[in-house]
Design a protein around this motif. Structure first.
Motif, PDB file in Angstrom:
ATOM      1  N   LEU A 299      67.195  16.040  40.724  1.00  0.00           N
ATOM      2  CA  LEU A 299      68.273  15.793  41.680  1.00  0.00           C
ATOM      3  C   LEU A 299      67.865  16.279  43.059  1.00  0.00           C
ATOM      4  CD1 LEU A 299      71.204  14.967  42.323  1.00  0.00           C
ATOM      5  CD2 LEU A 299      71.855  17.297  41.710  1.00  0.00           C
ATOM      6  N   LEU A 300      67.234  17.437  43.110  1.00  0.00           N
ATOM      7  CA  LEU A 300      66.802  17.996  44.382  1.00  0.00           C
ATOM      8  C   LEU A 300      65.739  17.119  45.043  1.00  0.00           C
ATOM      9  CD1 LEU A 300      66.758  20.416  46.339  1.00  0.00           C
ATOM     10  CD2 LEU A 300      64.861  21.263  45.009  1.00  0.00           C
ATOM     11  N   SER A 301      64.786  16.640  44.260  1.00  0.00           N
ATOM     12  CA  SER A 301      63.744  15.798  44.844  1.00  0.00           C
ATOM     13  C   SER A 301      64.339  14.494  45.365  1.00  0.00           C
ATOM     14  CB  SER A 301      62.626  15.537  43.845  1.00  0.00           C
ATOM     15  OG  SER A 301      63.107  14.849  42.726  1.00  0.00           O
ATOM     16  N   ALA A 302      65.335  13.940  44.669  1.00  0.00           N
ATOM     17  CA  ALA A 302      66.011  12.742  45.165  1.00  0.00           C
ATOM     18  C   ALA A 302      66.767  13.047  46.459  1.00  0.00           C
ATOM     19  CB  ALA A 302      66.956  12.199  44.109  1.00  0.00           C
ATOM     20  N   ALA A 303      67.366  14.224  46.537  1.00  0.00           N
ATOM     21  CA  ALA A 303      68.072  14.608  47.761  1.00  0.00           C
ATOM     22  C   ALA A 303      67.102  14.792  48.924  1.00  0.00           C
ATOM     23  CB  ALA A 303      68.859  15.892  47.525  1.00  0.00           C
ATOM     24  N   VAL A 304      65.942  15.365  48.655  1.00  0.00           N
ATOM     25  CA  VAL A 304      64.932  15.529  49.707  1.00  0.00           C
ATOM     26  C   VAL A 304      64.492  14.170  50.233  1.00  0.00           C
ATOM     27  CG1 VAL A 304      62.540  16.265  50.114  1.00  0.00           C
ATOM     28  CG2 VAL A 304      64.124  17.789  48.934  1.00  0.00           C
ATOM     29  N   VAL A 305      64.252  13.230  49.334  1.00  0.00           N
ATOM     30  CA  VAL A 305      63.860  11.878  49.751  1.00  0.00           C
ATOM     31  C   VAL A 305      64.980  11.233  50.562  1.00  0.00           C
ATOM     32  CG1 VAL A 305      63.308   9.563  48.918  1.00  0.00           C
ATOM     33  CG2 VAL A 305      62.243  11.543  47.863  1.00  0.00           C
TER      34      VAL A 305
ATOM     35  N   VAL B  72      54.229  18.185  52.714  1.00  0.00           N
ATOM     36  CA  VAL B  72      55.550  18.625  53.162  1.00  0.00           C
ATOM     37  C   VAL B  72      56.553  18.544  52.014  1.00  0.00           C
ATOM     38  CG1 VAL B  72      57.488  18.028  54.688  1.00  0.00           C
ATOM     39  CG2 VAL B  72      55.155  18.078  55.575  1.00  0.00           C
ATOM     40  N   TYR B  73      56.482  17.478  51.222  1.00  0.00           N
ATOM     41  CA  TYR B  73      57.384  17.316  50.076  1.00  0.00           C
ATOM     42  C   TYR B  73      57.247  18.498  49.116  1.00  0.00           C
ATOM     43  CZ  TYR B  73      59.229  15.368  45.734  1.00  0.00           C
ATOM     44  OH  TYR B  73      59.923  15.170  44.560  1.00  0.00           O
ATOM     45  N   TYR B  74      56.010  18.835  48.769  1.00  0.00           N
ATOM     46  CA  TYR B  74      55.811  19.949  47.841  1.00  0.00           C
ATOM     47  C   TYR B  74      56.191  21.291  48.461  1.00  0.00           C
ATOM     48  CZ  TYR B  74      53.844  17.398  43.973  1.00  0.00           C
ATOM     49  OH  TYR B  74      53.704  16.564  42.905  1.00  0.00           O
ATOM     50  N   LEU B  75      55.985  21.449  49.757  1.00  0.00           N
ATOM     51  CA  LEU B  75      56.406  22.688  50.408  1.00  0.00           C
ATOM     52  C   LEU B  75      57.924  22.847  50.380  1.00  0.00           C
ATOM     53  CD1 LEU B  75      54.016  22.883  53.504  1.00  0.00           C
ATOM     54  CD2 LEU B  75      54.030  24.353  51.483  1.00  0.00           C
ATOM     55  N   VAL B  76      58.637  21.750  50.627  1.00  0.00           N
ATOM     56  CA  VAL B  76      60.101  21.810  50.581  1.00  0.00           C
ATOM     57  C   VAL B  76      60.564  22.168  49.172  1.00  0.00           C
ATOM     58  CG1 VAL B  76      62.199  20.407  50.731  1.00  0.00           C
ATOM     59  CG2 VAL B  76      60.480  20.276  52.528  1.00  0.00           C
ATOM     60  N   LEU B  77      59.960  21.546  48.147  1.00  0.00           N
ATOM     61  CA  LEU B  77      60.343  21.878  46.769  1.00  0.00           C
ATOM     62  C   LEU B  77      60.031  23.327  46.431  1.00  0.00           C
ATOM     63  CD1 LEU B  77      59.394  18.752  44.624  1.00  0.00           C
ATOM     64  CD2 LEU B  77      61.628  19.484  45.429  1.00  0.00           C
ATOM     65  N   GLN B  78      58.893  23.829  46.889  1.00  0.00           N
ATOM     66  CA  GLN B  78      58.531  25.215  46.602  1.00  0.00           C
ATOM     67  C   GLN B  78      59.476  26.192  47.293  1.00  0.00           C
ATOM     68  OE1 GLN B  78      56.356  26.432  44.396  1.00  0.00           O
ATOM     69  NE2 GLN B  78      56.121  24.301  43.794  1.00  0.00           N
ATOM     70  N   VAL B  79      59.883  25.889  48.503  1.00  0.00           N
ATOM     71  CA  VAL B  79      60.827  26.762  49.211  1.00  0.00           C
ATOM     72  C   VAL B  79      62.161  26.782  48.485  1.00  0.00           C
ATOM     73  CG1 VAL B  79      62.194  26.957  51.334  1.00  0.00           C
ATOM     74  CG2 VAL B  79      59.729  26.617  51.462  1.00  0.00           C
ATOM     75  N   VAL B  80      62.610  25.629  48.016  1.00  0.00           N
ATOM     76  CA  VAL B  80      63.888  25.574  47.302  1.00  0.00           C
ATOM     77  C   VAL B  80      63.807  26.340  45.987  1.00  0.00           C
ATOM     78  CG1 VAL B  80      65.474  23.991  46.148  1.00  0.00           C
ATOM     79  CG2 VAL B  80      64.650  23.475  48.415  1.00  0.00           C
ATOM     80  N   ILE B  81      62.705  26.215  45.286  1.00  0.00           N
ATOM     81  CA  ILE B  81      62.534  26.981  44.049  1.00  0.00           C
ATOM     82  C   ILE B  81      62.476  28.475  44.359  1.00  0.00           C
ATOM     83  CG2 ILE B  81      60.915  27.474  42.165  1.00  0.00           C
ATOM     84  CD1 ILE B  81      60.277  24.482  42.136  1.00  0.00           C
ATOM     85  N   TRP B  82      61.797  28.821  45.456  1.00  0.00           N
ATOM     86  CA  TRP B  82      61.694  30.220  45.860  1.00  0.00           C
ATOM     87  C   TRP B  82      63.066  30.796  46.213  1.00  0.00           C
ATOM     88  CZ3 TRP B  82      62.157  32.236  51.017  1.00  0.00           C
ATOM     89  CH2 TRP B  82      61.779  33.578  51.124  1.00  0.00           C
ATOM     90  N   LEU B  83      63.960  29.940  46.740  1.00  0.00           N
ATOM     91  CA  LEU B  83      65.313  30.389  47.077  1.00  0.00           C
ATOM     92  C   LEU B  83      66.182  30.619  45.847  1.00  0.00           C
ATOM     93  CD1 LEU B  83      66.091  28.169  50.185  1.00  0.00           C
ATOM     94  CD2 LEU B  83      65.640  30.624  50.140  1.00  0.00           C
ATOM     95  N   GLY B  84      65.718  30.199  44.689  1.00  0.00           N
ATOM     96  CA  GLY B  84      66.428  30.486  43.453  1.00  0.00           C
ATOM     97  C   GLY B  84      67.261  29.352  42.900  1.00  0.00           C
ATOM     98  N   VAL B  85      67.055  28.142  43.373  1.00  0.00           N
ATOM     99  CA  VAL B  85      67.787  27.001  42.827  1.00  0.00           C
ATOM    100  C   VAL B  85      67.287  26.746  41.405  1.00  0.00           C
ATOM    101  CG1 VAL B  85      68.201  24.528  43.089  1.00  0.00           C
ATOM    102  CG2 VAL B  85      68.168  25.991  45.084  1.00  0.00           C
TER     103      VAL B  85
END
Length: 173
Positions: free
Chosen positions: A144-150, A124-137
């Motif tokens: 910072l994003l991974s810390a925010a997800v946690v 799930v962690y990697y899926l969330v990161l991949q979706v955020v990267i796919w959105l263009g962040v």
């Protein structure tokens, strides 16, 4: 067409299931239960006659052995090893445990299923990161994003308890 036994996702899934089975078996033994008791409540375990110092060292040995196994498998898969390969692994491991407990903690009560929940939490962690990267962040903001997800997944149990409370049982009609 790649045979099934050479498919990376299949092999990793089988290895994770075997590892979960081995850990479930080990932590079901007397020694494994004493390690779990030491981790749960050090003072109570010591009061029960468990050698907590030995269990702490043994727990560190088991965890470092798992880290070494994963590093060796990653190096074998990629064909090389680099000093920076493990950077951020602690954050990913903590995220996997936190997300697994936040999402699957109420569903999985068995220790083996909780181990499976940690593995699913890492997915799930990697899926969330991949979706955020796919959105263009911007990928420079990935730490910072991974810390925010946690942080968000740490807050989920609190939000559930605060905003989604069920009605009290046995109340007035």
């Amino acid at each position: 067409n790649v045979p099934l036994f050479k498919n990376t996702i299949f092999l990793v899934s089988v290895m994770i299931l075997v590892l979960i089975g081995l850990l479930y078996w080990f932590f079901g033994t007397e020694l494994g239960c004493s390690i779990r008791a030491t981790g749960g409540n050090d003072r109570m375990a010591r009061a029960q006659g468990i050698n907590t110092d030995f269990n702490r060292v043994l727990g560190l040995m088991v965890s470092n052995g798992l880290v070494a196994l994963s590093g060796a498998l990653l190096s074998q898969y990629q064909g090389f090893a680099d000093i920076n390969m493990g950077r951020g692994a602690i954050v990913i491991g903590l995220a996997a445990v936190i997300i697994g407990e936040a999402i699957f903690g109420k569903v999985f009560h068995n220790f083996g299923f909780r181990l499976l929940g940690v593995a699913l939490g890492s997915i799930v962690y990697y899926l969330v990161l991949q979706v955020v990267i796919w959105l263009g962040v911007d990928t420079d903001l990935l730490k910072l994003l991974s810390a925010a997800v946690v942080a968000v997944f740490l807050a989920i149990p609190t939000w559930k308890g605060r905003y989604f409370k069920s009605a009290p049982k046995g109340g007035k009609s």
